[in-house]
Design a protein around this motif. Structure first.
Motif, PDB file in Angstrom:
ATOM      1  N   ARG A 124       0.844  -1.183   0.000  1.00  0.00           N
ATOM      2  CA  ARG A 124       0.000   0.000   0.000  1.00  0.00           C
ATOM      3  C   ARG A 124       0.887   1.243   0.000  1.00  0.00           C
ATOM      4  NH1 ARG A 124      -1.989  -3.685   3.523  1.00  0.00           N
ATOM      5  NH2 ARG A 124      -1.084  -2.661   5.346  1.00  0.00           N
ATOM      6  N   SER A 125       0.297   2.378  -0.299  1.00  0.00           N
ATOM      7  CA  SER A 125       1.054   3.626  -0.475  1.00  0.00           C
ATOM      8  C   SER A 125       1.880   3.971   0.758  1.00  0.00           C
ATOM      9  CB  SER A 125       0.102   4.783  -0.803  1.00  0.00           C
ATOM     10  OG  SER A 125      -0.576   4.533  -2.003  1.00  0.00           O
ATOM     11  N   LEU A 126       1.270   3.870   1.939  1.00  0.00           N
ATOM     12  CA  LEU A 126       1.988   4.226   3.169  1.00  0.00           C
ATOM     13  C   LEU A 126       3.137   3.267   3.448  1.00  0.00           C
ATOM     14  CD1 LEU A 126      -0.795   5.405   5.645  1.00  0.00           C
ATOM     15  CD2 LEU A 126       0.980   6.785   4.536  1.00  0.00           C
ATOM     16  N   GLN A 127       2.999   2.026   3.028  1.00  0.00           N
ATOM     17  CA  GLN A 127       4.103   1.073   3.205  1.00  0.00           C
ATOM     18  C   GLN A 127       5.300   1.475   2.347  1.00  0.00           C
ATOM     19  OE1 GLN A 127       1.850  -2.567   2.342  1.00  0.00           O
ATOM     20  NE2 GLN A 127       2.168  -3.220   4.460  1.00  0.00           N
ATOM     21  N   ILE A 280       4.810   4.968  10.760  1.00  0.00           N
ATOM     22  CA  ILE A 280       3.965   4.977   9.553  1.00  0.00           C
ATOM     23  C   ILE A 280       3.521   3.555   9.212  1.00  0.00           C
ATOM     24  CG2 ILE A 280       3.943   5.424   7.058  1.00  0.00           C
ATOM     25  CD1 ILE A 280       5.954   7.699   7.602  1.00  0.00           C
ATOM     26  N   PHE A 281       4.464   2.648   9.220  1.00  0.00           N
ATOM     27  CA  PHE A 281       4.185   1.246   8.873  1.00  0.00           C
ATOM     28  C   PHE A 281       3.194   0.623   9.854  1.00  0.00           C
ATOM     29  CE2 PHE A 281       5.361  -3.242   9.554  1.00  0.00           C
ATOM     30  CZ  PHE A 281       5.056  -3.745   8.294  1.00  0.00           C
ATOM     31  N   ASP A 284      -0.379   2.139   9.593  1.00  0.00           N
ATOM     32  CA  ASP A 284      -1.026   1.640   8.386  1.00  0.00           C
ATOM     33  C   ASP A 284      -1.511   0.201   8.587  1.00  0.00           C
ATOM     34  OD1 ASP A 284      -1.557   1.775   5.362  1.00  0.00           O
ATOM     35  OD2 ASP A 284      -0.212   0.055   5.519  1.00  0.00           O
ATOM     36  N   SER A 285      -0.672  -0.621   9.212  1.00  0.00           N
ATOM     37  CA  SER A 285      -1.042  -2.018   9.453  1.00  0.00           C
ATOM     38  C   SER A 285      -2.235  -2.118  10.393  1.00  0.00           C
ATOM     39  CB  SER A 285       0.144  -2.792  10.036  1.00  0.00           C
ATOM     40  OG  SER A 285       1.224  -2.808   9.139  1.00  0.00           O
ATOM     41  N   ASN A 287      -4.582   0.201  10.922  1.00  0.00           N
ATOM     42  CA  ASN A 287      -5.781   0.678  10.222  1.00  0.00           C
ATOM     43  C   ASN A 287      -6.309  -0.380   9.264  1.00  0.00           C
ATOM     44  OD1 ASN A 287      -5.836   3.177  11.484  1.00  0.00           O
ATOM     45  ND2 ASN A 287      -4.523   4.150   9.944  1.00  0.00           N
ATOM     46  N   ARG A 288      -5.373  -1.045   8.567  1.00  0.00           N
ATOM     47  CA  ARG A 288      -5.762  -2.114   7.649  1.00  0.00           C
ATOM     48  C   ARG A 288      -6.443  -3.254   8.404  1.00  0.00           C
ATOM     49  NH1 ARG A 288      -6.634  -3.138   2.183  1.00  0.00           N
ATOM     50  NH2 ARG A 288      -6.182  -5.325   1.730  1.00  0.00           N
TER      51      ARG A 288
END
Length: 305
Positions: A124-127, A280-281, A284-285, A287-288
């Motif tokens: 994903r973009s944030l990753q 960030i990682f 994102d994880s 939220n996913r």
């Protein structure tokens, strides 16, 4: 006690032990990394062999050895984890504890990159943003040091590929480690014999207490692995991923506050970027994960109606 709480305690204890490893290996700084690695491998095999017998896992070990599809990844894993252990021991005994923490901070990000390159997973973009920030951090630390942070890079690569091979093997913690230890144990025994023949063996030259610490390298290798295995079956992957940061944080604290390793402004900046990438990682994880759970609940509700 609820199983999730028990799993959290097991996981916390495993990563705490791994995080405090620098304090243990510092006690053994009279010996070289190769000698300590050889003894760690050998006594790990003894410890795991006892566990295999006690827990009646011998059938599982034989099953692994009979399947080339699982056996060969474990053989590769044995050499990868040996490189990881040897580098780690050398780094601790040469005042590079902070750099070891950098390696384990970067490892989760490198594991994600391996998933893209080897397993053809999509990021994903944030990753991608997190990976880019981590790359900038490593580049900055390379410029600051005048050389790449080789200890961190070797630890990251060896442990990242170790995780990949373990995933391909699909083996349990005890039986997998039994195959890995047995693979490199002959080399470890040869190293110990050669060092002894050359008069370079040191583990028996510093008293019974020192020798005891060397013999205990087997159990202290096995215990956190068993705790980790017990945790992994009881808590979510998100919780396990967050617990993963305990070890490098503790290593960093040991390096800075206990061993007083130097931290220049540029080095602080580099670590700051790595931590930013991990934030960030992780966000994102999480939220996913929340979105996935929400979708699954909605699907269950819809099917019930």
């Amino acid at each position: 006690m609820p199983e999730q709480r028990r799993g959290f305690i097991y996981g916390f204890a495993a990563y705490l032990i791994w995080g405090l490893f620098p304090l243990y290996w510092k006690l053994l700084d009279h010996s070289g990394a190769i000698e300590l690695l050889a003894h760690r491998v050998l006594w790990s095999l003894v410890t795991i062999a006892i566990l295999v017998v006690v827990l009646r896992k011998f059938g599982h070990v034989k099953a692994l050895l009979r399947e080339p599809r699982r056996r060969w990844p474990l053989i590769a894993a044995a050499f990868l984890i040996s490189a990881n252990w040897g580098t780690y021991i050398w780094a601790v005994n040469h005042g590079r504890v902070v750099e070891t923490s950098l390696g384990y901070f970067i490892t989760p990000l490198f594991t994600v990159l391996l998933g893209v390159v080897v397993l053809k997973e999509r990021l994903r973009s944030l990753q991608w943003v997190a990976l880019a920030v981590a790359f900038v951090a490593v580049a900055g630390l390379t410029i600051e040091n005048g050389r790449p942070p080789w200890v961190a890079i070797i630890l990251t690569f060896s442990f990242g590929f170790y995780g990949l091979t373990k995933k391909q093997a699909g083996a349990g913690a005890i039986e997998g480690m039994a195959v890995e230890s047995a693979t490199v144990a002959p080399l470890a025994l040869v190293a110990i014999v050669v060092l002894g023949a050359q008069g370079q063996s040191t583990v028996t030259h510093h008293g019974a207490g020192y020798l005891t610490l060397v013999l205990l390298t087997g159990p202290i290798t096995a215990v956190p692995l068993l705790l980790f295995g017990a945790s992994a079956t009881r808590v979510s992957m998100t919780t396990l991923g967050l617990l993963n940061y305990i070890a490098p944080i503790m290593q960093f604290i040991c390096g800075v506050l206990v061993f007083h390793e130097e931290m220049s402004p540029m080095r602080w900046a580099g670590f700051g970027l790595v931590w930013l990438a991990l934030v960030i990682f992780t966000l994102d994880s999480m939220n996913r994960r929340r979105r996935t759970i929400a979708i699954e609940r909605a699907a269950v509700t819809a099917s019930a109606v």
